[in-house]
Scaffold this active site. Structure first.
Site, PDB file in Angstrom:
ATOM      1  N   GLU A 270       0.866  -1.131   0.004  1.00  0.00           N
ATOM      2  CA  GLU A 270      -0.020   0.094   0.042  1.00  0.00           C
ATOM      3  C   GLU A 270       0.901   1.105   0.008  1.00  0.00           C
ATOM      4  O   GLU A 270       1.552   1.535   1.015  1.00  0.00           O
ATOM      5  CB  GLU A 270      -0.814   0.161   1.256  1.00  0.00           C
ATOM      6  CG  GLU A 270      -2.248   0.833   1.021  1.00  0.00           C
ATOM      7  CD  GLU A 270      -1.951   2.238   1.500  1.00  0.00           C
ATOM      8  OE1 GLU A 270      -1.573   3.043   0.613  1.00  0.00           O
ATOM      9  OE2 GLU A 270      -2.333   2.460   2.974  1.00  0.00           O
ATOM     10  N   CYS A 304      -1.778   9.029   2.490  1.00  0.00           N
ATOM     11  CA  CYS A 304      -1.344   8.445   1.195  1.00  0.00           C
ATOM     12  C   CYS A 304      -2.572   8.808   0.108  1.00  0.00           C
ATOM     13  O   CYS A 304      -2.277   8.896  -1.057  1.00  0.00           O
ATOM     14  CB  CYS A 304      -1.178   7.028   1.225  1.00  0.00           C
ATOM     15  SG  CYS A 304      -2.210   6.336   2.223  1.00  0.00           S
ATOM     16  N   GLU A 401       4.423  13.049  -4.679  1.00  0.00           N
ATOM     17  CA  GLU A 401       3.751  13.034  -3.660  1.00  0.00           C
ATOM     18  C   GLU A 401       4.475  13.902  -2.555  1.00  0.00           C
ATOM     19  O   GLU A 401       5.681  13.789  -2.023  1.00  0.00           O
ATOM     20  CB  GLU A 401       3.617  11.634  -3.016  1.00  0.00           C
ATOM     21  CG  GLU A 401       3.000  11.409  -1.885  1.00  0.00           C
ATOM     22  CD  GLU A 401       2.822   9.937  -0.996  1.00  0.00           C
ATOM     23  OE1 GLU A 401       3.969   9.324  -1.135  1.00  0.00           O
ATOM     24  OE2 GLU A 401       1.568   9.482  -1.033  1.00  0.00           O
TER      25      GLU A 401
HETATM   26  P1  NDP Z   1       9.388   4.919   3.952  1.00  0.00           P
HETATM   27  O1  NDP Z   1       8.660   4.053   2.919  1.00  0.00           O
HETATM   28  O2  NDP Z   1      10.811   4.848   3.999  1.00  0.00           O
HETATM   29  O3  NDP Z   1       8.799   4.159   5.506  1.00  0.00           O
HETATM   30  C1  NDP Z   1       7.656   3.258   5.699  1.00  0.00           C
HETATM   31  C2  NDP Z   1       8.109   2.191   6.581  1.00  0.00           C
HETATM   32  O4  NDP Z   1       9.224   1.567   5.939  1.00  0.00           O
HETATM   33  C3  NDP Z   1       8.972   2.649   7.850  1.00  0.00           C
HETATM   34  O5  NDP Z   1       8.593   1.749   8.928  1.00  0.00           O
HETATM   35  C4  NDP Z   1      10.471   2.342   7.429  1.00  0.00           C
HETATM   36  O6  NDP Z   1      11.180   2.371   8.546  1.00  0.00           O
HETATM   37  C5  NDP Z   1      10.442   1.126   6.798  1.00  0.00           C
HETATM   38  N1  NDP Z   1      11.580   0.963   5.751  1.00  0.00           N
HETATM   39  C6  NDP Z   1      12.263   1.947   5.360  1.00  0.00           C
HETATM   40  N2  NDP Z   1      13.157   1.344   4.529  1.00  0.00           N
HETATM   41  C7  NDP Z   1      13.102   0.195   4.552  1.00  0.00           C
HETATM   42  C8  NDP Z   1      13.272  -1.080   3.704  1.00  0.00           C
HETATM   43  N3  NDP Z   1      14.597  -1.123   2.632  1.00  0.00           N
HETATM   44  N4  NDP Z   1      12.920  -2.361   3.614  1.00  0.00           N
HETATM   45  C9  NDP Z   1      11.890  -2.364   4.656  1.00  0.00           C
HETATM   46  N5  NDP Z   1      11.203  -1.326   5.421  1.00  0.00           N
HETATM   47  C10 NDP Z   1      11.802  -0.219   5.228  1.00  0.00           C
HETATM   48  O7  NDP Z   1       8.691   6.213   4.030  1.00  0.00           O
HETATM   49  P2  NDP Z   1       9.377   7.551   4.908  1.00  0.00           P
HETATM   50  O8  NDP Z   1       9.149   7.575   6.218  1.00  0.00           O
HETATM   51  O9  NDP Z   1      10.921   7.359   4.492  1.00  0.00           O
HETATM   52  O10 NDP Z   1       8.834   8.546   4.089  1.00  0.00           O
HETATM   53  C11 NDP Z   1       9.299   8.911   2.922  1.00  0.00           C
HETATM   54  C12 NDP Z   1       8.177   9.312   2.101  1.00  0.00           C
HETATM   55  O11 NDP Z   1       7.359   8.196   1.623  1.00  0.00           O
HETATM   56  C13 NDP Z   1       7.340  10.482   2.356  1.00  0.00           C
HETATM   57  O12 NDP Z   1       7.737  11.669   2.295  1.00  0.00           O
HETATM   58  C14 NDP Z   1       6.103  10.302   1.871  1.00  0.00           C
HETATM   59  O13 NDP Z   1       5.886  11.007   0.810  1.00  0.00           O
HETATM   60  C15 NDP Z   1       6.220   9.052   1.623  1.00  0.00           C
HETATM   61  N6  NDP Z   1       5.153   8.212   2.547  1.00  0.00           N
HETATM   62  C16 NDP Z   1       4.146   7.450   2.052  1.00  0.00           C
HETATM   63  C17 NDP Z   1       3.297   6.655   2.875  1.00  0.00           C
HETATM   64  C18 NDP Z   1       1.868   6.333   2.289  1.00  0.00           C
HETATM   65  O14 NDP Z   1       1.177   5.866   3.122  1.00  0.00           O
HETATM   66  N7  NDP Z   1       1.372   6.225   1.070  1.00  0.00           N
HETATM   67  C19 NDP Z   1       3.584   6.822   4.458  1.00  0.00           C
HETATM   68  C20 NDP Z   1       4.671   7.302   4.632  1.00  0.00           C
HETATM   69  C21 NDP Z   1       5.701   7.866   3.752  1.00  0.00           C
HETATM   70  P3  NDP Z   1      11.745   3.788   9.399  1.00  0.00           P
HETATM   71  O15 NDP Z   1      10.501   4.654   9.799  1.00  0.00           O
HETATM   72  O16 NDP Z   1      12.435   3.422  10.452  1.00  0.00           O
HETATM   73  O17 NDP Z   1      12.566   4.465   8.156  1.00  0.00           O
END
Ligand code: NDP
Length: 491
Positions: A270, A304, A401
């Site tokens: 998602e 999102c 986004e």
């Molecule tokens: P991420 O996709 O990096 O984070 C989401 C989750 O994945 C967090 O728990 C993160 O850990 C974890 N994660 C990060 N890298 C990996 C990996 N290689 N393998 C497995 N899990 C991983 O989102 P960000 O928090 O960095 O946000 C960046 C951008 O993403 C935002 O600016 C926004 O645009 C978008 N975003 C979109 C979302 C949505 O629902 N559509 C939700 C969140 C972000 P950790 O938090 O410790 O880095």
């Protein structure tokens, strides 16, 4: 003359007429530990390097947590496997349901504390955590508790079974609600879990661990590990994980997809979105403007499925822009714990920088910026509600986004043009249509390449309704009957 004045922004400026007295929710009743360990096999384990969770509105440290390395993740997966083989997969659905139901009830009982912690840790206004996040989290557990004993009747002419140990990774925008979206269907279908909250918002997950412990869920059924992306990757790549469920950025979603390619792991993603709200000239304009405000500024735009693009029929463009401009001036930005607050803090310094950079690109590419004139708090990470007009579909602010309180306004003349522009994005998660004509709503909904389409409303969620994306917004559905399928083998 400023853009604001040109558009007559002084009319209907309620914010100028009176000052609201502060109405802060008390922090006195919450119970937050100085440090939290991983929740593995029913116990809290304080091992591993430390990191802190910081309040984005005050920049104070709220609690200390630990980073799970590969060995800790392995310990969690082993606990989940053991619980799966020996307890949870063998337990009748009606017994599993009792635990899930109990968790739902306990979330309700502790809802006030959970709401305050969610707002402190993530920055969202208390009105939203109190009225949306926490009640919906409880509702998801209630809803899926109801499915646990009915699975064998659910899919005609087939038999179903659980998958095994599932690895789940969630983001920071709806911390407890995302825990509920992931845990409730997985538990109802008889799977065991290793889940990682986002590193900026782990605290309500830790409170949920306490609830799970108190509810007497058998040890190892739910395991919660903390850490950064590396911990998430360790879950994804662990050989004994049978299914991965991820919510977060499209970028990380693609990394996960690549890393499990060639294995027999199942996957649901998602991911991001760039939802369009479409206002036709026959819409109830005031109602539509209110819906657009909710669509983009709810949860600081960290959503999102946010309606981050607005497509307005040319004939009503000026009216809509004028009304939007009036309305954003009345939004109250500030302390997330104040019940008057409409827009809280941006979740982290990194996210604030990303929003600032994209807003700068909008100005450089020639779009016209409107923003609230309110004073932002001196401390913490805040950004004023903003929208851009004169946006062209190729601008970065129309394509990427932003994940912040920033809206890009564009125009259209015909329904076909509106549909083409709305679909002109790599994403396909959500859309909103505003029209007085029911037939137009249905026709447009058919044309949208998006998993969720709202008519004359926006950002409405229900556990019984499936949610998920097309294209780079991911695949698989969460919520409703459809949300059971990713956690079941169907024979
Ligand atoms: P991420 O996709 O990096 O984070 C989401 C989750 O994945 C967090 O728990 C993160 O850990 C974890 N994660 C990060 N890298 C990996 C990996 N290689 N393998 C497995 N899990 C991983 O989102 P960000 O928090 O960095 O946000 C960046 C951008 O993403 C935002 O600016 C926004 O645009 C978008 N975003 C979109 C979302 C949505 O629902 N559509 C939700 C969140 C972000 P950790 O938090 O410790 O880095």
């Amino acid at each position: 003359m400023s853009e604001l004045q040109k558009n007559g922004a002084r009319e209907l400026l309620f914010g100028d007429l009176w000052e609201y007295a502060p109405a802060p929710e008390s922090r006195g009743h919450i119970n937050l530990a100085e440090s939290y360990g991983h929740f593995i096999n029913g116990e809290f384990i304080k091992e591993g390097d430390e990191f802190t969770s910081v309040s984005p509105s005050t920049e104070e440290t709220l609690s200390t947590l630990h980073i799970a390395d590969d060995a800790m993740v392995d310990r969690a997966v082993k606990a989940a496997r053991d619980a799966y083989d020996n307890v949870w997969s063998k337990m009748p659905g009606r017994e599993r349901a009792k635990y899930i139901y109990r968790i739902a009830r306990m979330i309700q009982e502790k809802s006030r504390e959970l709401a305050v912690i969610e707002s402190m840790d993530g920055g969202k206004p208390i009105r939203e955590s109190r009225d949306v996040d926490i009640p919906l989290a409880a509702a998801h557990f209630f809803y899926y508790a109801g499915w646990a004993d009915k699975l064998e009747y659910t899919f005609p002419a087939s038999s179903v079974s659980s998958i095994g140990v599932v690895g789940q990774i969630i983001p920071w925008n709806f911390p407890l609600l995302m825990m509920a979206w992931k845990l409730a269907p997985a538990l109802a279908t008889g799977n065991t879990i290793v889940i990682k909250p986002a590193e900026t918002t782990p605290l309500t997950a830790m409170k949920l661990a306490e609830i799970i412990q108190e509810a007497g869920l058998p040890p190892g059924v739910v395991n919660i590990v903390n850490g950064y992306g590396k911990t998430g990757a360790a879950i994804v790549n662990h050989p004994d994980i049978n299914k991965v469920a991820f919510t977060g950025s499209t970028e990380v979603g693609k990394i996960i997809q690549r890393s499990i390619a060639g294995t027999d792991k199942r996957l649901t993603l998602e991911l991001g979105g760039k939802g369009a709200n479409i206002i036709f000239e026959d819409a109830a304009i005031d109602q539509a403007v209110e819906g657009v405000i909710n669509g983009i500024y709810f949860n600081q735009g960290h959503v999102c499925c946010a309606g981050s693009r607005l497509l307005v029929q040319e004939s009503v463009h000026d009216e809509v822009v004028r009304k939007l401009n009036h309305r954003i001036q009345t939004l109250i930005v500030g302390d997330p714990l104040d019940k008057n607050t409409d827009i809280g803090a941006i979740n982290s310094r990194e996210q604030l920088s990303k929003i600032q950079e994209l807003v700068q690109s909008g100005e450089q590419e020639g779009a016209v910026r409107f923003a609230t004139q309110c004073k932002l708090p001196d401390k913490g990470y805040f950004f004023p509600p903003t929208f851009f007009t004169d946006v062209s579909p190729s601008h970065r602010i129309a394509q990427e986004e932003i994940f912040g309180p920033v809206l890009s306004v564009m125009t259209f003349r015909t329904p076909e043009e509106a549909a083409a522009k709305a679909n002109n994005t790599p994403y396909g998660l959500s859309a909103g249509i505003w029209s007085d004509k029911g037939s137009k709503l249905f026709k447009m909904a058919q044309l949208m390449r998006a998993g969720v389409v709202w008519g004359n409303t926006y950002n409405k969620f229900d556990p019984g309704s499936p949610f998920g994306g097309y294209k780079e917004s991911g695949f698989g559905r969460e919520g409703g009957l459809h949300g059971l399928l990713p956690y079941l083998e169907v024979k």
